[in-house]
Design an enzyme around this catalytic site. Structure first.
Site, PDB file in Angstrom:
ATOM      1  N   HIS A  48      -3.798 -32.713  18.385  1.00 21.93           N
ATOM      2  CA  HIS A  48      -2.592 -33.373  18.885  1.00 21.93           C
ATOM      3  C   HIS A  48      -1.528 -32.367  19.301  1.00 21.93           C
ATOM      4  O   HIS A  48      -0.364 -32.719  19.462  1.00 21.93           O
ATOM      5  CB  HIS A  48      -2.055 -34.335  17.823  1.00 21.93           C
ATOM      6  CG  HIS A  48      -3.068 -35.378  17.465  1.00 21.93           C
ATOM      7  ND1 HIS A  48      -3.178 -36.567  18.153  1.00 21.93           N
ATOM      8  CD2 HIS A  48      -4.061 -35.385  16.538  1.00 21.93           C
ATOM      9  CE1 HIS A  48      -4.179 -37.275  17.637  1.00 21.93           C
ATOM     10  NE2 HIS A  48      -4.732 -36.573  16.662  1.00 21.93           N
ATOM     11  N   LYS A  84       0.844  -1.200   0.000  1.00 16.06           N
ATOM     12  CA  LYS A  84       0.000   0.000   0.000  1.00 16.06           C
ATOM     13  C   LYS A  84       0.881   1.253   0.000  1.00 16.06           C
ATOM     14  O   LYS A  84       0.682   2.159  -0.778  1.00 16.06           O
ATOM     15  CB  LYS A  84      -0.919  -0.024   1.224  1.00 16.06           C
ATOM     16  CG  LYS A  84      -1.862   1.144   1.277  1.00 16.06           C
ATOM     17  CD  LYS A  84      -2.833   1.031   2.432  1.00 16.06           C
ATOM     18  CE  LYS A  84      -3.616   2.318   2.563  1.00 16.06           C
ATOM     19  NZ  LYS A  84      -4.522   2.317   3.700  1.00 16.06           N
ATOM     20  N   GLY A 103      -4.741  -1.931   4.821  1.00 16.02           N
ATOM     21  CA  GLY A 103      -3.910  -3.035   4.326  1.00 16.02           C
ATOM     22  C   GLY A 103      -4.510  -4.401   4.611  1.00 16.02           C
ATOM     23  O   GLY A 103      -4.584  -5.268   3.731  1.00 16.02           O
ATOM     24  N   ARG A 104      -4.970  -4.608   5.845  1.00 24.38           N
ATOM     25  CA  ARG A 104      -5.476  -5.943   6.211  1.00 24.38           C
ATOM     26  C   ARG A 104      -6.875  -6.215   5.660  1.00 24.38           C
ATOM     27  O   ARG A 104      -7.417  -7.298   5.862  1.00 24.38           O
ATOM     28  CB  ARG A 104      -5.420  -6.128   7.727  1.00 24.38           C
ATOM     29  CG  ARG A 104      -6.093  -5.047   8.551  1.00 24.38           C
ATOM     30  CD  ARG A 104      -5.745  -5.176  10.031  1.00 24.38           C
ATOM     31  NE  ARG A 104      -6.240  -4.084  10.839  1.00 24.38           N
ATOM     32  CZ  ARG A 104      -5.608  -2.922  11.021  1.00 24.38           C
ATOM     33  NH1 ARG A 104      -4.471  -2.687  10.413  1.00 24.38           N
ATOM     34  NH2 ARG A 104      -6.125  -1.982  11.788  1.00 24.38           N
ATOM     35  N   GLU A 124      10.748  -4.480   4.292  1.00 22.50           N
ATOM     36  CA  GLU A 124      10.866  -5.887   3.892  1.00 22.50           C
ATOM     37  C   GLU A 124      10.512  -6.053   2.408  1.00 22.50           C
ATOM     38  O   GLU A 124      11.231  -6.704   1.637  1.00 22.50           O
ATOM     39  CB  GLU A 124       9.921  -6.772   4.716  1.00 22.50           C
ATOM     40  CG  GLU A 124      10.254  -6.859   6.190  1.00 22.50           C
ATOM     41  CD  GLU A 124       9.490  -5.857   7.037  1.00 22.50           C
ATOM     42  OE1 GLU A 124       9.254  -4.719   6.564  1.00 22.50           O
ATOM     43  OE2 GLU A 124       9.125  -6.206   8.167  1.00 22.50           O
ATOM     44  N   LYS A 135       9.586  -0.473  13.878  1.00 22.99           N
ATOM     45  CA  LYS A 135      10.074  -0.174  12.518  1.00 22.99           C
ATOM     46  C   LYS A 135      11.153   0.893  12.573  1.00 22.99           C
ATOM     47  O   LYS A 135      12.185   0.781  11.916  1.00 22.99           O
ATOM     48  CB  LYS A 135       8.919   0.342  11.643  1.00 22.99           C
ATOM     49  CG  LYS A 135       7.974  -0.710  11.114  1.00 22.99           C
ATOM     50  CD  LYS A 135       7.002  -0.061  10.133  1.00 22.99           C
ATOM     51  CE  LYS A 135       5.836  -0.978   9.821  1.00 22.99           C
ATOM     52  NZ  LYS A 135       4.775  -0.324   9.067  1.00 22.99           N
ATOM     53  N   GLU A 181      -4.232  -6.785  14.909  1.00 25.55           N
ATOM     54  CA  GLU A 181      -3.782  -5.462  14.472  1.00 25.55           C
ATOM     55  C   GLU A 181      -4.933  -4.463  14.555  1.00 25.55           C
ATOM     56  O   GLU A 181      -4.723  -3.264  14.714  1.00 25.55           O
ATOM     57  CB  GLU A 181      -3.228  -5.531  13.033  1.00 25.55           C
ATOM     58  CG  GLU A 181      -2.373  -4.327  12.668  1.00 25.55           C
ATOM     59  CD  GLU A 181      -1.539  -4.520  11.411  1.00 25.55           C
ATOM     60  OE1 GLU A 181      -0.337  -4.836  11.510  1.00 25.55           O
ATOM     61  OE2 GLU A 181      -2.087  -4.369  10.310  1.00 25.55           O
TER      62      GLU A 181
HETATM   63  O1  F6P Z   1       2.676  -4.206   9.832  1.00 27.73           O
HETATM   64  C1  F6P Z   1       2.144  -2.969   9.615  1.00 27.73           C
HETATM   65  C2  F6P Z   1       1.587  -2.793   8.240  1.00 27.73           C
HETATM   66  O2  F6P Z   1       1.440  -1.431   8.041  1.00 27.73           O
HETATM   67  C3  F6P Z   1       0.281  -3.532   8.000  1.00 27.73           C
HETATM   68  O3  F6P Z   1      -0.822  -2.863   8.488  1.00 27.73           O
HETATM   69  C4  F6P Z   1       0.291  -3.670   6.524  1.00 27.73           C
HETATM   70  O4  F6P Z   1      -0.642  -4.629   6.090  1.00 27.73           O
HETATM   71  C5  F6P Z   1       1.722  -4.094   6.303  1.00 27.73           C
HETATM   72  O5  F6P Z   1       2.453  -3.300   7.239  1.00 27.73           O
HETATM   73  C6  F6P Z   1       2.243  -3.893   4.929  1.00 27.73           C
HETATM   74  O6  F6P Z   1       2.168  -2.561   4.506  1.00 27.73           O
HETATM   75  P1  F6P Z   1       2.303  -2.155   2.990  1.00 27.73           P
HETATM   76  O7  F6P Z   1       1.187  -2.787   2.237  1.00 27.73           O
HETATM   77  O8  F6P Z   1       2.235  -0.659   2.981  1.00 27.73           O
HETATM   78  O9  F6P Z   1       3.627  -2.657   2.510  1.00 27.73           O
END
Ligand code: F6P
Length: 551
Positions: free
Chosen positions: A385, A207, A268-269, A213, A513, A354
């Site tokens: 199990h 987003k 995002g979620r 990452e 972060k 979250e």
């Molecule tokens: O972990 C925090 C967060 O902002 C989530 O809410 C989001 O889904 C994820 O990082 C990834 O963010 P982006 O889609 O901006 O890379």
């Protein structure tokens, strides 16, 4: 006391809890042969049985009073209308618009019609998906794409990954989708190892397009592509972006023709219904993706219109509040007896924790009540199990959501009957338990010597009255899956309203972060005195031992 805990409905539930404390659920079943009929119903192809909770009709009534007192109906209307209910970020929350089936305009915060924008992006998605699946859109050498790699994390990974796994029986036989999320290089390395750059399509999903990452993985994937024979001119064919931040996408080097946008009013979620669902659409085809959206929309309509007492997301949310705030449940287990849903617990961890893992309410005041539970789970029967011991005999009640299809996609011999029998047995055992008398009788019947019987007795008794919901559906098809996911989205919204939380921000992820950025630099140069001795000690231990690929 907060306004919530001081409220008449909350107080009434507190008094009711005292009456219910000693109430055995098995006795409630014994006293009322119609208990299943009274505490179960079907909507959008899903049967919800909530009769095994420690509840009576009075509990449900009191919980519905609480929902009314918290103006759940008003909040629900504001959600669907596109009001900026994500107040800390000043945003509307309109994932429901992404699956709206009509063209009725929805204006996030009074702005331009979201539906028109959604249709325009999804039409491009449709053309792209058909092009890749039918072979008119190809890679650099004109060969058809064979592998799709989604690079994203959190909401840009968990949703599409969970759905792609759930809909595996519908996948295109010659198009594999893979997901790279972790910044641990092993994740990317293991994936790339199998791939041919000429037939691989990368989707960089983020987003913000700034998530460390994802951007690190995207850069490494691009380097790999260039090292393995691709050229800069081919990047546009092999890398596409899904993002709400077009400026960053351009800065990365992906052009508008290879970019699918979404909007800041999609959290995002909650984004899998947008172009973020591209890996699912590529794997299963646009018709299936449309069915997923239609299922979610059917649940939206149910949530929007059904009376609170027979409204599935509302009931699931309220039963959770009852368990967490009045029965002291610290966690919630999600156990799909459906192997294809094996990533559902991981997906729900982000969705729930979250959203509602917060200790400050909408007004910035500290809460004096528990909020989101710890969500965990594994597919049944594997879960039986591992952690079921604690569910049956641990010190605190942990509600369980059981999920199962009547019909398997893979009807091997007797497997489905055994699978379903296990699920039914677990929910019955959790509810019914086994009394001292029953346990003694059983031990006597198996001729256990008296001394051993007395020693074993306390270990073999089950308290019972352990709460569970069961969600049954005919078969895990795209429509049903869409409805199931939307059910959980709205359940979490309901709980956020009751707890007076903003379920749509996530400030708690920011501190780590920003520290990671500082520490990242210090792993190269040495630790600053700003850290605690543990962090400094670990940096010092790691630095001489780290082996980096400096090429
Ligand atoms: O972990 C925090 C967060 O902002 C989530 O809410 C989001 O889904 C994820 O990082 C990834 O963010 P982006 O889609 O901006 O890379």
């Amino acid at each position: 006391m907060s306004r919530l805990t001081a409220s008449p409905a909350w107080q009434a539930l507190g008094r009711h809890r005292e009456q219910m404390a000693e109430q055995q659920v098995r006795s409630l079943f014994a006293a009322d042969p119609t208990r299943f009929e009274r505490f179960s119903f079907e909507s959008c192809g899903i049967l919800l049985d909530y009769s095994k909770n420690r509840i009576t009709a009075e509990t449900v009534g009191l919980l519905a009073d609480l929902a009314r007192e918290r103006d759940l109906e008003g909040w629900r209307a504001r959600l669907f209308a596109g009001d900026p209910i994500n107040t800390t970020e000043g945003r509307a929350v309109l994932h429901t618009a992404l699956r709206q089936q009509t063209n009725e305009p929805v204006r996030p915060g009074g702005a331009d019609d979201a539906i028109t924008e959604v249709r325009s992006v999804m039409n491009r998605v449709r053309t792209f998906v058909d092009g890749v699946r039918f072979g008119s859109i190809t890679g650099l050498s004109g060969r058809r794409f064979k592998d799709v790699v989604n690079i994203g994390i959190g909401g840009s990974d968990l949703g599409p990954l969970m759905v792609a796994e759930a809909l595996l029986p519908y996948h295109h036989p010659d198009l594999r989708v893979r997901f790279v999320s972790n910044v641990d290089g092993t994740n990317l390395y293991d994936t790339l190892d199998w791939l041919d750059p000429e037939t691989t399509l990368f989707i960089v999903t983020s987003k913000t397009f700034t998530t460390e990452e994802t951007m690190t993985n995207a850069r490494s994937a691009r380097n790999w592509f260039l090292t393995e024979g691709g050229t800069e001119a081919d990047i546009g064919k092999h890398f596409i972006a899904v993002s709400a931040n077009e400026a960053e996408v351009r800065a990365f080097g992906i052009g508008p023709e290879s970019t699918f946008s979404f909007w800041d009013w999609v959290g995002g979620r909650f984004s899998l219904w947008s172009a973020v669902g591209l890996p699912v659409a590529l794997a299963t085809g646009m018709e299936r993706f449309d069915a997923l959206l239609a299922g979610a929309n059917a649940m939206d309509e149910h949530f929007r219109t059904a009376p609170l007492e027979s409204n599935m997301p509302v009931l699931l949310g309220l039963l959770g509040v009852w368990a967490i705030n009045f029965l002291d449940a610290p966690a919630q287990a999600v156990v799909p007896y459906d192997q294809y849903l094996h990533r559902l617990p991981a997906y729900l961890q982000q969705l729930d924790m979250e959203s509602n893992g917060k200790s400050v309410d909408r007004d910035g005041c500290a809460v004096d009540y528990a909020t989101a539970p710890v969500i965990f789970g594994e597919p049944g029967t594997n879960a039986q199990h591992s952690f079921f011991q604690l569910l049956h005999q641990g010190t605190r009640p942990i509600p369980v959501d059981f999920l199962a299809a009547a019909e398997s996609h893979n009807p091997f011999g007797d497997h489905q009957r055994l699978l379903l029998a296990n699920m039914l047995a677990q929910s019955e055992a959790l509810m019914r338990g086994r009394t001292v008398e029953e346990t003694r009788a059983e031990l006597e019947a198996s001729n256990t010597p008296n001394a051993r019987l007395e020693a074993l007795l306390p270990h073999k008794v089950f308290e019972g009255s352990r709460p569970s919901n069961t969600l049954l559906y005919r078969k895990l098809d795209p429509f049903t899956l869409g409805a199931l996911i939307a059910l959980y989205e709205h359940k979490i919204f309901v709980q956020g309203v009751i707890w007076n939380l903003n379920s749509f921000d996530q400030w708690g992820v920011e501190l780590g972060k920003s520290l990671a950025r500082t520490i990242g630099a210090e792993l190269a140069t040495g630790p600053s005195a700003a850290h605690d001795s543990s962090t400094i000690g670990q940096i010092r231990w790691l630095r001489p031992r780290m082996v980096l690929d400096t090429e």
